[in-house]
Design an enzyme around this catalytic site. Sequence first.
Site, PDB file in Angstrom:
ATOM      1  CG  ASP A  25     -13.422  -1.928   3.642  1.00  0.00           C
ATOM      2  OD1 ASP A  25     -12.938  -1.209   4.539  1.00  0.00           O
ATOM      3  OD2 ASP A  25     -14.335  -1.544   2.882  1.00  0.00           O
ATOM      4  N   GLY A  26     -13.232  -3.191   6.680  1.00  0.00           N
ATOM      5  CA  GLY A  26     -14.203  -3.401   7.755  1.00  0.00           C
ATOM      6  C   GLY A  26     -13.622  -3.376   9.161  1.00  0.00           C
ATOM      7  CG  ASN A  27      -9.413  -3.659   9.871  1.00  0.00           C
ATOM      8  OD1 ASN A  27      -9.881  -4.760   9.621  1.00  0.00           O
ATOM      9  ND2 ASN A  27      -8.162  -3.326   9.582  1.00  0.00           N
ATOM     10  CG  HIS A  42      -6.911  -0.221  11.990  1.00  0.00           C
ATOM     11  ND1 HIS A  42      -7.569  -0.557  10.821  1.00  0.00           N
ATOM     12  CD2 HIS A  42      -7.180   1.092  12.193  1.00  0.00           C
ATOM     13  CE1 HIS A  42      -8.192   0.522  10.348  1.00  0.00           C
ATOM     14  NE2 HIS A  42      -7.983   1.532  11.174  1.00  0.00           N
ATOM     15  CD  GLU A  72      -7.134   7.497  -3.025  1.00  0.00           C
ATOM     16  OE1 GLU A  72      -6.467   8.140  -3.856  1.00  0.00           O
ATOM     17  OE2 GLU A  72      -7.070   6.261  -2.944  1.00  0.00           O
ATOM     18  CG  ASN A  73      -6.732   4.264   3.596  1.00  0.00           C
ATOM     19  OD1 ASN A  73      -6.319   3.149   3.293  1.00  0.00           O
ATOM     20  ND2 ASN A  73      -8.039   4.544   3.573  1.00  0.00           N
TER      21      ASN A  73
HETATM   22  C1  IPE Z   1      -9.669   0.471   0.772  1.00  0.00           C
HETATM   23  O1  IPE Z   1     -10.567   0.589   1.805  1.00  0.00           O
HETATM   24  C2  IPE Z   1      -8.260   0.588   1.275  1.00  0.00           C
HETATM   25  C3  IPE Z   1      -7.777  -0.514   2.097  1.00  0.00           C
HETATM   26  C4  IPE Z   1      -8.425  -1.606   2.389  1.00  0.00           C
HETATM   27  C5  IPE Z   1      -6.452  -0.337   2.611  1.00  0.00           C
HETATM   28  P1  IPE Z   1     -11.239   1.971   2.211  1.00  0.00           P
HETATM   29  O2  IPE Z   1     -12.071   1.664   3.383  1.00  0.00           O
HETATM   30  O3  IPE Z   1     -10.217   3.027   2.357  1.00  0.00           O
HETATM   31  O4  IPE Z   1     -12.107   2.296   0.916  1.00  0.00           O
HETATM   32  P2  IPE Z   1     -13.420   3.163   0.772  1.00  0.00           P
HETATM   33  O5  IPE Z   1     -13.115   4.518   1.362  1.00  0.00           O
HETATM   34  O6  IPE Z   1     -14.521   2.479   1.524  1.00  0.00           O
HETATM   35  O7  IPE Z   1     -13.703   3.191  -0.705  1.00  0.00           O
HETATM   36  C1  IPE Z   2      -9.739  -1.419   6.391  1.00  0.00           C
HETATM   37  O1  IPE Z   2     -10.719  -1.172   7.329  1.00  0.00           O
HETATM   38  C2  IPE Z   2      -8.368  -0.989   6.824  1.00  0.00           C
HETATM   39  C3  IPE Z   2      -7.867   0.203   6.121  1.00  0.00           C
HETATM   40  C4  IPE Z   2      -8.468   0.854   5.186  1.00  0.00           C
HETATM   41  C5  IPE Z   2      -6.575   0.691   6.554  1.00  0.00           C
HETATM   42  P1  IPE Z   2     -11.424   0.249   7.461  1.00  0.00           P
HETATM   43  O2  IPE Z   2     -10.655   1.043   8.448  1.00  0.00           O
HETATM   44  O3  IPE Z   2     -11.602   0.875   6.134  1.00  0.00           O
HETATM   45  O4  IPE Z   2     -12.817  -0.181   8.065  1.00  0.00           O
HETATM   46  P2  IPE Z   2     -14.216   0.493   7.798  1.00  0.00           P
HETATM   47  O5  IPE Z   2     -14.467   0.462   6.330  1.00  0.00           O
HETATM   48  O6  IPE Z   2     -14.143   1.894   8.336  1.00  0.00           O
HETATM   49  O7  IPE Z   2     -15.169  -0.371   8.560  1.00  0.00           O
HETATM   50 MG    MG Z   3     -13.158   0.830   4.815  1.00  0.00          MG
END
Ligand code: IPE
Ligand code: IPE
Ligand code: MG
Length: 238
Positions: A25-27, A42, A72-73
Amino acid sequence: MKNRTDKDTAVADFHAVKHIAFIMDGNGRWAQRRLLPRSAGHIQGLKTFTEIVKYCFEKRIANVTVYAFSTENWNRSEEEVGALMELLERNIDENADELVEKDVRIIFLGDKSALAPKLADKMRDIEKRSENNRAILNVAVNYGGRDEIVHAVNSLIKDGRMSVSADDISSRLYTSASPDPDLIIRTAGEQRLSNFLLWQAAYSEFYYSDKLWPDFTPSDVDKAIDDFMTRHRKYGGY
Ligand code: IPE
Ligand code: IPE
Ligand code: MG
């Protein structure tokens, strides 16, 4: 008996972890802090994925799972979903062969039917080509823990089962080839599962890092495992 060296201890520590899972998480935040589009995060996240997965297998962790795209993504913009799907395909094209050569079995967790047919075919092909390999890399794509349990129960119903046991359900999960995860690491400071491995995480240990996934390094994996080694797993006992 010869004295244990620091190196022996490190190897022993990694052997205690039979299955490590990452919520990458955090990209998006990594990119936003640099005023870049989320897709740039990403791209950087994919580099981290490649490095971390390689490191875990070098350390002889037998099962590695990464959460790449949740059910959910799909709620994200079309542009971001498109970029993520493209990166996934690029990842298979660029990294899969090397992993397969290194005796890694690649399994995609999740429902492939909602993915582009070309991508789904590539996934099935790599799963088939690597099915007899020893170590396991589970990549969760269009994966949700609830969806997985529903899928498992429906597959048992389809077989005519009128009642099911916990073992039956475990055996029909996408992760049936791996033991339950010992350690689940989530980056970017969020402390939640976000629908990841709901069934399998019953007795997993959790480790949260404030680092954003693109900044996460092999030495952060070491830190998490050092922390894991201090945990007392009780499984309801004492
Ligand atoms: C969880 O991260 C899914 C992945 C890392 C692929 P999200 O960024 O989607 O989760 P939430 O929305 O913060 O709970
Ligand atoms: C995780 O990073 C990758 C996926 C969920 C695909 P995010 O895209 O959720 O990064 P934040 O949480 O918005 O920083
Ligand atoms: Mg995230």
